[in-house]
Motif scaffolding. Structure first.
Motif, PDB file in Angstrom:
ATOM      1  N   ASP A  43       0.568  -0.428  10.385  1.00 24.95           N
ATOM      2  CA  ASP A  43       0.915  -0.401   8.714  1.00 24.95           C
ATOM      3  C   ASP A  43       0.237  -1.375   8.005  1.00 24.95           C
ATOM      4  O   ASP A  43       0.082  -2.611   8.550  1.00 24.95           O
ATOM      5  CB  ASP A  43       2.310  -0.159   8.266  1.00 24.95           C
ATOM      6  N   LYS A  44      -0.510  -1.124   6.843  1.00 26.98           N
ATOM      7  CA  LYS A  44      -1.418  -2.200   6.089  1.00 26.98           C
ATOM      8  C   LYS A  44      -0.603  -3.022   5.535  1.00 26.98           C
ATOM      9  O   LYS A  44      -0.651  -4.139   5.241  1.00 26.98           O
ATOM     10  CB  LYS A  44      -2.216  -1.218   4.908  1.00 26.98           C
ATOM     11  N   VAL A 142      -4.900  -2.153   9.961  1.00 23.16           N
ATOM     12  CA  VAL A 142      -5.473  -1.177   9.425  1.00 23.16           C
ATOM     13  C   VAL A 142      -6.708  -0.568  10.197  1.00 23.16           C
ATOM     14  O   VAL A 142      -7.287  -1.300  11.079  1.00 23.16           O
ATOM     15  CB  VAL A 142      -5.775  -1.438   7.998  1.00 23.16           C
ATOM     16  N   VAL A 180      -9.347  -4.443   3.120  1.00 20.82           N
ATOM     17  CA  VAL A 180      -9.606  -4.071   4.467  1.00 20.82           C
ATOM     18  C   VAL A 180     -11.215  -4.658   4.709  1.00 20.82           C
ATOM     19  O   VAL A 180     -12.094  -4.350   4.114  1.00 20.82           O
ATOM     20  CB  VAL A 180      -9.544  -2.421   4.736  1.00 20.82           C
ATOM     21  N   ASP A 206      -0.089   7.946   6.598  1.00 26.86           N
ATOM     22  CA  ASP A 206      -0.377   6.863   5.804  1.00 26.86           C
ATOM     23  C   ASP A 206      -0.460   7.508   4.432  1.00 26.86           C
ATOM     24  O   ASP A 206      -1.304   6.860   3.560  1.00 26.86           O
ATOM     25  CB  ASP A 206      -1.596   6.485   6.261  1.00 26.86           C
ATOM     26  N   TRP A 211      -5.804   7.521   4.563  1.00 25.53           N
ATOM     27  CA  TRP A 211      -7.166   7.076   5.076  1.00 25.53           C
ATOM     28  C   TRP A 211      -7.437   7.902   6.252  1.00 25.53           C
ATOM     29  O   TRP A 211      -8.686   8.292   6.171  1.00 25.53           O
ATOM     30  CB  TRP A 211      -7.304   5.573   5.494  1.00 25.53           C
TER      31      TRP A 211
END
Length: 624
Positions: A43-44, A142, A180, A206, A211
């Protein structure tokens, strides 16, 4: 290594890589790791959701979470919502309660309430369960590229690593947004980190701006609406009498609704009165900088007049504004190897509390199918039923949301407008959709895993829907047991054998006949059972405790003392009885009900050699 050097990319292999640790992601990850699948979830976000977002679970979602053993914490922490109130403007301009009703009448729901609890806390419940099984979320991470094999032989072999995903660490900037970088970043705790993950399956969980979906070039059908709403979580200081109920309030100033939350909080949804002023003309999105908590509250106060709505102890936990979007992804997978779930698949308004519930339902539907394919128990084609079942549900959800959303922008009577919405019309719409909103009435249509041919043998257990709750009595010790407690989400099909009254010779002989057929080498149990890993057989007799004992069940149906039951009232006279009638099953002819690992009924068959043959043919369609 210097700050300008790039470390060679690390390579790893995993069965399933999940991108996104929101509700859909953590739900699927927990189910997969619980079934022994090699899974990773990234997870970002550097940390989980701390406030806001989705706000609770509907009755069917409670049943699903219970099947994973996760409902108790939800019940303990959350605010239970039993009632709905409706307020309308009286002729003198004052707000007046016009209706008090159950949350959403769902006569076959196991729990007749919803639970208000923040998304962050619900995600934590899953995360705690995952951690106990050895899986943790890899945060601030990510994907930057995704490449899938183009070799047909690889794609049809479920054990090939066909997805090649490049990962980097995401750096948190000063404004907490995520940048990112497609280069190695150095961190004190993990310098020069870069990795290529080879995955058999990738799941994009997501979010709405997924993405994964964009990388797979999956389009979305639908559009943004012109409806802008504000939402705020606060500790209320109010004289509004129904603040601890789900309340819909309609006045000439607009419509709002309130939802009780944990820790004495409430959530308020309210339309923004000047929509154009909060929309960024360049992006078309709602711009929080153009609104504020006070603006949202001021609009709420206008609708709630003459009731007071202030903030106690200045506690506002979260707020936002949003434009309602109603979209469904054109497809849910590419080559059955890269898939999407949750908001990546569908977006809609939150007014009926479906967002997180729909996401959890997606993953609940998908997880067992991934398990079966990865363990070599099912054909890869089984995964296609994920899209056919959940995308049909999502399209119905959007259609429902379009009608439901209209209720919140329509003018209300009394009004000079002949098109104004009446209270009766609003109530009619809520009743019309109640089984859909609660999730109790979700039905999957005929497919390789839904066969309604013998529906009449259990006329009230609808093939494609989940099993209706009912209490039976354990034949061994007389204790009452809820049938849904016999259907845990353990990746096994449950074979529910309703064997008639085994105190009657003819009924017992029919049960034994089916038993002989099940033990033949050509039967589904012998061919697809994988030493008990796939099927769990439970037997229910319509006989009475005084006439039928545990030892009267044929041995096969009492492999363990917890597998044999009676459709009888327990010894206290308070629980059980009437199950055959409730399910529409003849008390002597009986039936066999095949329940999928997600709790939905796959098929019903006669209690006979023919029935066993029909069940075997059913499983031949998708099992190996």
């Amino acid at each position: 290594m210097s700050a300008h050097q790039v470390a060679p990319a690390q390579e790893s292999y995993v069965d399933v890589l999940i991108v996104g640790a929101g509700p859909a992601g953590v739900m699927c990850a927990n189910a997969l790791v619980g079934a022994g699948v090699n899974v990773r979830i990234i997870d970002k976000r550097p940390e989980g959701v701390l406030a806001g977002q989705a706000d609770g679970c509907q009755p069917r979602t409670l049943e699903i979470l219970h099947s994973y053993g996760l409902a108790d914490q939800l019940f303990k922490e959350g605010s239970r919502v039993y009632r709905t109130t409706n307020y309308d403007q009286s002729p003198d301009g004052r707000l007046k309660r016009t209706r008090l009703s159950p949350l959403m009448p769902a006569p076959n729901a196991r729990w007749s309430f919803g639970v208000g609890l923040s998304q962050g806390r619900i995600e934590t419940i899953f995360e705690t369960s995952m951690r106990a099984k050895g899986l943790t979320i890899e945060r601030a991470t990510v994907p930057v590229s995704l490449k899938m094999s183009e070799q047909t032989n690889d794609l049809v072999d479920a054990h090939c690593y066909v997805n090649k995903v490049s990962l980097t660490i995401a750096m948190s900037t000063s404004d907490d947004s995520m940048s990112v970088l497609e280069v190695v970043i150095e961190r004190i705790d993990d310098p020069g980190h870069s990795e290529v993950v080879h995955a058999k399956f990738v799941l994009g969980a997501d979010g709405a701006h997924s993405w994964v979906r964009k990388t797979l070039e999956i389009g979305a059908e639908g559009a943004m609406t012109d409806s802008v709403w504000g939402v705020i979580d606060l500790l209320p200081d109010t004289d509004f009498p129904d603040v601890r109920n789900l309340s819909y309030c309609h006045s000439s100033e607009g419509t709002l609704f309130t939802i009780p939350r944990e820790d004495d909080l409430i959530r308020i949804y309210v339309p923004q009165s000047n929509d154009s002023q909060v929309i960024d003309p360049e992006t078309g999105r709602a711009d929080k900088n153009r609104s504020s908590p006070e603006k949202i509250l001021n609009q709420a106060r206008k609708i709630l007049h003459p009731y007071r709505m202030n903030v106690k102890d200045n506690r506002i936990d979260w707020w936002t504004i949003y434009v309602v979007g109603q979209r469904v992804a054109e497809r849910y997978s590419v080559n059955d190897r890269a898939l999407i779930a949750g908001d990546a698949c569908h977006t809609h308004s939150p007014k009926a509390g479906q967002g997180m519930n729909a996401a959890l339902g997606d993953s609940h539907n998908l997880a067992w199918k991934l398990v079966y394919v990865l363990k070599g128990w099912a054909k890869l084609s089984l995964l296609r039923t994920y899209e056919s079942e959940r995308r049909n549900f999502a399209k119905d959800l959007i259609d429902f949301d379009k009608e439901w959303s209209k209720l919140f922008i329509a003018k209300r009577q009394p009004s000079n407008d002949s098109d104004a919405l009446t209270q009766d019309e609003f109530v009619h719409m809520t009743l019309k959709f109640n089984s859909f909103v609660t999730g109790i009435g979700i039905r999957y249509f005929p497919s390789a895993i839904v066969n309604p041919q013998y529906q009449g043998l259990a006329s009230k257990l609808i093939v494609g829907e989940r099993v209706i709750p009912q209490t039976f009595v354990c034949a061994a010790d007389g204790r009452p047991v809820e049938i849904q407690d016999m259907l845990p989400a353990d990746s096994r099909f449950k074979i529910l054998v309703f064997g008639g009254d085994i105190a009657v010779t003819g009924d017992l002989n029919a049960l034994k006949e089916a038993l002989i057929a099940m033990n033949l080498s050509a039967s589904f149990i012998e061919r697809f059972g994988h030493d008990g890993a796939v099927f769990d057989v439970l037997c229910f007799s319509s006989g009475k405790q005084q006439d039928v004992g545990y030892a009267d069940f044929p041995m096969f149906y009492r492999s363990h003392w917890t597998k044999a039951f009676l459709d009888e009232v327990d010894m206290t006279g308070r629980e059980g009885g009437g199950g055959y009638e409730k399910y529409g099953i003849d008390p002597h002819d009986g039936a066999v009900v095949v329940v999928r690992p997600d709790g939905h009924i796959g098929m019903i068959a006669p209690l006979s050699i023919l029935g066993v043959e029909e069940i075997t043919e059913y499983f031949e369609g998708f099992l190996i």
